[in-house]
Design an enzyme around this catalytic site. Structure first.
Site, PDB file in Angstrom:
ATOM      1  CG  ASP A 209      32.780  24.386  15.355  1.00 33.21           C
ATOM      2  OD1 ASP A 209      31.560  24.157  15.394  1.00 33.21           O
ATOM      3  OD2 ASP A 209      33.487  24.145  14.359  1.00 33.21           O
TER       4      ASP A 209
ATOM      5  CG  ASP B 119      27.339  23.785  14.568  1.00 30.43           C
ATOM      6  OD1 ASP B 119      27.368  24.832  13.903  1.00 30.43           O
ATOM      7  OD2 ASP B 119      27.692  22.683  14.106  1.00 30.43           O
ATOM      8  CD  GLU B 120      30.954  27.693  12.793  1.00 33.77           C
ATOM      9  OE1 GLU B 120      32.157  27.944  13.028  1.00 33.77           O
ATOM     10  OE2 GLU B 120      30.553  27.251  11.699  1.00 33.77           O
TER      11      GLU B 120
END
Length: 429
Positions: A44, A134-135
Site C-alpha cells: 500500500d 495505490d494498493e
C-alpha cells in the site's frame, strides 16, 4: 506454481484447533482454512497523491502538503499529524494546519506513478490482485526457491518501488488477505510488518474493532454500547453472543475475522463489479439546474468508462452527501443492460428528481453516480428483430473525439463555465 496452498479442513474452534463442530457434522460441510505459512503481501503506497507531489517537487519534502482545494483529496503524513484527513473540507483543514502547502491534483501524474508501481508488483510475482491504483495483494507462496522467503521478497519490493518509482510503500505479510492488509496499515508510514501464524491473535486482538472489515461508524457504535472496543473483546463474545447485537450475517463475518479466518485467495484478472464518480459541491446552496448539470457530467464520464471497458450496466445508483454529513443512496435497475449515455442519464435524472425535496431541505455537499450490475457488452442478449449493436452512434463519435483531442474537447453546454470536475484514475478493468 504461484497459487495459494489453501485446503479444506474441518472448521476450527475459537482456539484455532480444527474441528468439525456440531453444525459441520450435521451439514457435512467443511470450511476452507488458510495456508500454513505467511506468504500473502499487501502493498500500500503511503499518502499516494501527496507522496507523488513531494517526489516531484523537492520543496514540498518534509512539509505538510494538502492535495485539493475545496475538499482534501490527500494529505501528507506531516499534515495528517496535525489532524488533516480525507475527505475533509479544505477550510477546516487549513484551520488545523495553517502552514500547509495546498497543491492542485495532477491525475495524469498519479496514473503514471500507479502504472510504474504495478510493473514492479508484476516483476515480483505473477499473482497480483489490484485493489485500487495505490494498493494490491501479492501471492509469493511459490517463490521461495527462486526469490527467498516472503519477508525477503517484501524487503526487495519496497526497495524496488523506492528506487524505480521514488515513492514510499508499506507492506504487510500474513497467511490471509485480511491480516496482511491490517499489518500494512499498522506498518505505516513506509514500514513492513510480518504477522507469523503463531502470533496472529496476539497481533490482532489488541487492535480497535474498527480495524475489522465491515465495522463502520454504525457498527462500531453498537459494539461500544456493549463495551466492545477491541477485537479480542469481540472474539470473546463468540458468534452466538454477537448475533443479538449485529445480526447473524455480520456476527458470522466479524467473528471469523476476529479469529484470523479469511480463506480468500489472491485473484488475478478480476473485473470490477461497479464504477462510480462523484463531485464535491461545497456548502453553499445550489440550484436544481446546477446539480443536474453536474449529474450530466458524471453520466458522460461513466458512460465513456463503460464503453472503453466493453461493459454494460443494469443498475444506476445516485449517491448524496448532505450538509449534516449524512449520506443517502437511491438506485434504479433498468429493464435492459446498456452503455448508452442518454439511457443512463434518464435513469439518473429520475432518481435526482425524486430526491430533490430532500436535497432542498437538507442541503447537498456531494453528488455521486455509480453503475452496478455490470456485464460484458458482447454478452448482452439481442432483442427482436435481433439487430446487432449499433456502432455509428453519437456516443461512439463523441468518444472518438475525446480520445483524439482530450476529454475536455467536447462538453455539455451546461458545464462550460463549471467544468466536468476531477476524473480520478482507475485500475484497468
Amino acid at each position: 506454481m504461484f497459487v495459494s496452498d489453501h485446503r479444506r479442513e474441518p472448521a476450527a474452534e475459537p482456539g484455532g484447533t480444527p474441528s468439525a463442530g456440531p453444525d459441520s457434522a450435521r451439514s457435512g460441510r467443511t470450511r476452507i482454512v488458510a495456508r500454513a505459512e505467511a506468504s500473502i503481501l499487501h502493498a500500500d503506497l503511503d499518502s499516494f497523491y501527496a507522496s507523488v507531489e513531494q517526489r516531484d517537487d523537492p520543496r514540498l519534502r518534509g512539509r505538510p502538503v494538502i492535495v485539493g482545494g475545496g475538499v482534501v483529496l490527500a494529505a501528507s503524513y506531516e499534515a495528517k499529524a496535525r489532524g488533516v484527513r480525507t475527505p475533509m473540507n479544505g477550510a477546516r483543514a487549513l484551520r488545523l494546519c495553517p502552514d500547509a502547502v495546498v497543491v492542485p491534483p495532477r491525475m495524469s501524474a498519479y496514473a503514471e506513478a500507479s502504472k510504474a508501481v504495478f510493473e514492479v508488483f508484476r516483476d515480483t510475482t505473477p499473482v497480483v490482485e489490484g485493489i485500487s491504483i495505490d494498493e494490491a495483494f501479492l501471492d509469493v507462496g511459490g517463490l521461495r526457491r527462486i526469490a527467498g522467503e516472503p519477508v525477503d521478497i517484501a524487503h526487495a519490493l519496497r526497495v524496488a518501488v523506492r528506487e524505480q518509482v521514488g515513492l514510499p510503500i508499506s507492506v504487510g505479510i500474513a497467511r490471509t488477505k485480511f491480516l496482511a492488509k491490517v499489518a500494512s496499515a499498522v506498518a505505516k508510514p513506509d514500514g513492513l510488518r510480518l504477522v507469523p501464524p503463531e502470533g496472529e491473535l496476539d497481533f490482532l486482538h489488541p487492535l480497535a474493532v474498527e480495524r475489522l472489515w465491515g465495522v463502520g461508524e454504525v457498527t462500531a457504535a453498537k459494539l461500544r454500547d456493549r463495551g466492545i472496543t477491541r477485537i479480542g473483546q469481540l472474539a470473546q463474545h463468540g458468534e452466538a453472543g454477537l448475533r443479538p447485537i449485529l445480526g447473524p450475517a455480520a456476527a458470522r463475518h466479524l467473528f471469523a475475522l476476529s479469529m484470523a479466518r479469511d480463506p480468500r485467495r489472491v485473484e488475478t484478472g478480476r473485473r470490477r463489479r461497479s464504477i462510480g464518480a462523484q463531485r464535491a459541491l461545497g456548502r453553499r446552496s445550489r440550484e436544481p439546474e446546477e446539480i443536474e448539470a453536474y449529474l450530466h457530467g458524471l453520466t458522460d464520464r461513466l458512460g465513456r468508462r463503460l464503453r472503453d471497458a466493453g461493459r454494460v450496466c443494469r443498475t444506476v445508483v445516485l449517491r448524496m452527501r448532505f450538509d449534516d454529513f449524512s449520506r443517502v443512496t437511491r438506485s434504479h435497475t433498468m429493464p435492459e443492460a446498456s452503455d448508452h449515455t442518454e439511457t443512463i442519464l434518464r435513469a439518473a435524472r429520475v432518481l435526482l428528481a425524486t430526491a430533490m425535496p430532500m436535497i432542498q431541505e437538507r442541503g447537498l455537499t456531494l453528488v455521486g453516480l455509480a453503475l452496478t450490475n455490470l456485464d460484458d457488452a458482447d454478452a448482452v442478449q439481442l432483442t427482436l428483430p435481433l439487430e446487432p449493436r449499433a456502432t455509428a452512434t453519437l456516443d461512439a463519435t463523441l468518444d472518438d473525439l475525446r480520445r483524439r483531442f482530450g476529454s475536455a474537447a467536447v462538453t455539455r453546454a451546461a458545464l462550460i463555465t463549471r467544468g466536468e470536475g476531477l476524473s480520478v484514475p482507475l485500475l484497468p478493468d
